[in-house]
Each structure stands twice: as C-alpha cells, then as structure tokens.
Design a protein around this motif. Structure first.
Motif, mmCIF file in Angstrom:
data_model
loop_
_atom_site.group_PDB
_atom_site.id
_atom_site.type_symbol
_atom_site.label_atom_id
_atom_site.label_comp_id
_atom_site.label_asym_id
_atom_site.label_seq_id
_atom_site.Cartn_x
_atom_site.Cartn_y
_atom_site.Cartn_z
ATOM 1 N N PRO A 260 33.817 29.561 33.873
ATOM 2 C CA PRO A 260 35.278 29.487 33.761
ATOM 3 C C PRO A 260 35.936 29.233 35.108
ATOM 4 C CG PRO A 260 34.564 31.763 33.753
ATOM 5 C CD PRO A 260 33.315 30.937 33.774
ATOM 6 N N GLU A 262 39.811 28.947 37.360
ATOM 7 C CA GLU A 262 40.952 29.835 37.566
ATOM 8 C C GLU A 262 41.857 29.947 36.336
ATOM 9 O OE1 GLU A 262 42.872 32.723 39.502
ATOM 10 O OE2 GLU A 262 41.021 31.725 40.125
ATOM 11 N N GLN A 264 41.077 30.104 33.326
ATOM 12 C CA GLN A 264 40.452 30.959 32.321
ATOM 13 C C GLN A 264 40.150 32.357 32.861
ATOM 14 O OE1 GLN A 264 38.674 27.780 33.024
ATOM 15 N NE2 GLN A 264 40.179 26.849 31.648
ATOM 16 N N THR A 265 40.659 32.675 34.031
ATOM 17 C CA THR A 265 40.306 33.928 34.701
ATOM 18 C C THR A 265 41.510 34.858 34.785
ATOM 19 O OG1 THR A 265 38.649 32.754 36.024
ATOM 20 C CG2 THR A 265 39.344 34.923 36.817
ATOM 21 N N HIS A 267 43.072 38.433 36.621
ATOM 22 C CA HIS A 267 42.918 39.263 37.819
ATOM 23 C C HIS A 267 43.713 40.553 37.670
ATOM 24 C CE1 HIS A 267 40.902 36.107 40.082
ATOM 25 N NE2 HIS A 267 41.824 35.249 39.670
#
Length: 287
Positions: A260, A262, A264-265, A267
């Motif tokens: 994946p 950024e 799909q990420t 934080h």
C-alpha cells in the motif's frame, strides 16, 4: 422503473417490446443489472457450472439455490422480476414436492416466480403450482437437468418430429398456466412458430431472434468464464482478462512495495504518536 410482473411481460409481448433477462447469483450483480434496466433476473441452477465448477447443473441443491436467490432478491430492489430455478428432482417426483420446494424458494429466497424444465410431462405440476398462486416459467428444448438423457449439451428439435413435439410442449405449458416459456438451443424456425403460437412470451437462449425476449448467463455475457463459450453467447466484456491483468499488477505492487502507498495508509494523530513512541522508543518509528 415500474415493477415488472407477469402482466408486464404479457403486455410487452403484445406491444412487440423485447424482454431482457439475465442470470444473477449474488447481491452486487443483481444490483448492477437492475440499474442497467434488466427486466428479469434468473437465479439459475447454472450456478453449478459457472460458479461452483461442476460440469452439469445436476449437483445443485435446493438449499444452495435458496441461498443465492435470497441475495439476488435483495440486490434487485424494486422494478425487476426475480425468477429462480427449482433444481434437479425437487419437482419431478410429485406436485406436492414441487409445492413445498417452491414455497421455500418464494418465502426464503424472496423470488417472484419459479422456472421448471420440461414439457407435457410436468403439466400436472405446473397446474398445481399455478392454482396455488405460484407463477411458473416453463423451459423446453435443451433442458440442462436432462443432459445425461440427451447424451450431452446439444441442439434439440432438429428433426421435424422433435420440432413438432416442442410446439406441443409449449402449448401444453401455456394451457397449464405458465406465464412464459424459455426456449433453449432449438432451431430459429421452430422458435418462431412457437412464439407466434403462444399468447405468453417466449425467452430464447440459442433459439434465434424471433423470441419475445432473450436470456444470457451473466458469466458468459461478461467474459468472466474461461474455456468453452456456447455458440449462442455474445461476450459484451472480457472481464476475466481484466481481472487477471489487474491481479498481476497487484502482485507486482505488493512485491515491489508500491502497495500500500500513502493514500492507503492510516497514521496516528500527532499527540497520540508522541505518546505511543514514548512507550516503544523512537527506534520503533522505523523512519
């Protein structure tokens, strides 16, 4: 779109309006086909071949078809008629068996009508179901549940005697109360005579252009299947090829680390991030 009923289909035949019908076996497919304006969705025992991987429809059970019918009925929404097959030997033994199994299909599966394969031999069953208020769609010609008796999937009614018997079967089904008749894998000339002889609509599959409507198996129509494609089918997509290509790209991106990315990420929020790494140490950030 207004609800499609048996009366709708009869009216369409009288007006010369063609009926579009397609198989569906799950909620998302039913929803998409409904949005496309399909008139009738068929929860076919063809699921045994195109979904389950069998070589015939015979292994399909009533429980399995009720399960698929329930999904299709919820996906279809308003405006579309949903018809379901009764599978092998759930209606051929006695009309009482057919009644019980049709009741399950309508109550648990949520369908509007059922489809039965056969001609004059199933007339008593059709009459019994129709009398009980269960709409019945007939199916003659190549009837897949009888594939072993036919000696394979082959065109029916090529000889005059057989063709005349098909006409008689269709008329008998109409007289028994069937609201429509599927004509599968028969010569176009025979289908034309049947269509002109019946007051109720005919739905063709491999029966030429003269029927009142047409039906295709979704997986054949979409190019989702692989291997042998029936002569009567016209693939409108090459979905199988598209899926393979997309899956290959996915494999490559997973292996390269591109997926994946950024987008799909997720934080931690800044304050939570600081508190988290106070416990686990700055080296745990891995940055």
């Amino acid at each position: 779109m207004t609800d499609v009923t048996v009366r709708t289909l009869l009216r369409m035949k009288r007006k010369g309006e063609k009926i579009a019908m397609m198989t569906a076996y799950d909620y998302p497919t039913a929803k998409l086909l409904s949005q496309a304006g399909m008139h009738v969705l068929l929860v076919g025992d063809s699921v045994g071949m195109v979904v389950q991987g069998h070589t015939t429809t015979i292994p399909v059970t009533l429980d399995q078809l009720v399960y698929h019918a329930n999904m299709v009925s919820r996906g279809a929404g308003d405006g579309v008629m949903v018809v379901a097959d009764l599978p092998f030997l759930t209606y051929q033994i006695t009309p009482e068996d057919a009644m019980r199994h049709a009741a399950r299909m309508m109550q648990e599966g949520g369908v509007h009508a059922i489809k039965l394969e056969g001609g004059q031999s199933i007339v008593p069953t059709v009459e019994r179901l129709v009398t009980a208020g269960i709409p019945v769609m007939g199916h003659i010609g190549l009837t897949p549940q009888s594939v072993h008796a036919f000696g394979g999937f082959s065109v029916q009614g090529r000889r005059a005697e057989e063709a005349n018997r098909l006409v008689e079967d269709a008329l008998a089904l109409e007289k028994a109360g069937a609201f429509a008749v599927v004509l599968e894998a028969i010569p176009a000339e025979v289908a034309k005579v049947i269509t002109e002889s019946l007051r109720v609509p005919t739905i063709g599959i491999g029966a030429g252009p003269h029927c009142d409507g047409q039906v295709l198996v979704f997986h054949d129509f979409s190019g989702y299947t692989t291997g042998y494609i029936p002569k009567h089918n016209k693939p409108y997509l090459q979905l199988g090829d598209l899926i393979v290509q997309a899956a290959q790209q996915y494999v490559e991106e997973v292996q390269s680390g591109a997926f994946p990315g950024e987008p799909q990420t997720v934080h931690l929020k800044a304050e939570e991030r600081d508190a988290f790494f106070e416990v686990h140490g700055e080296e745990a950030k891995g940055e």
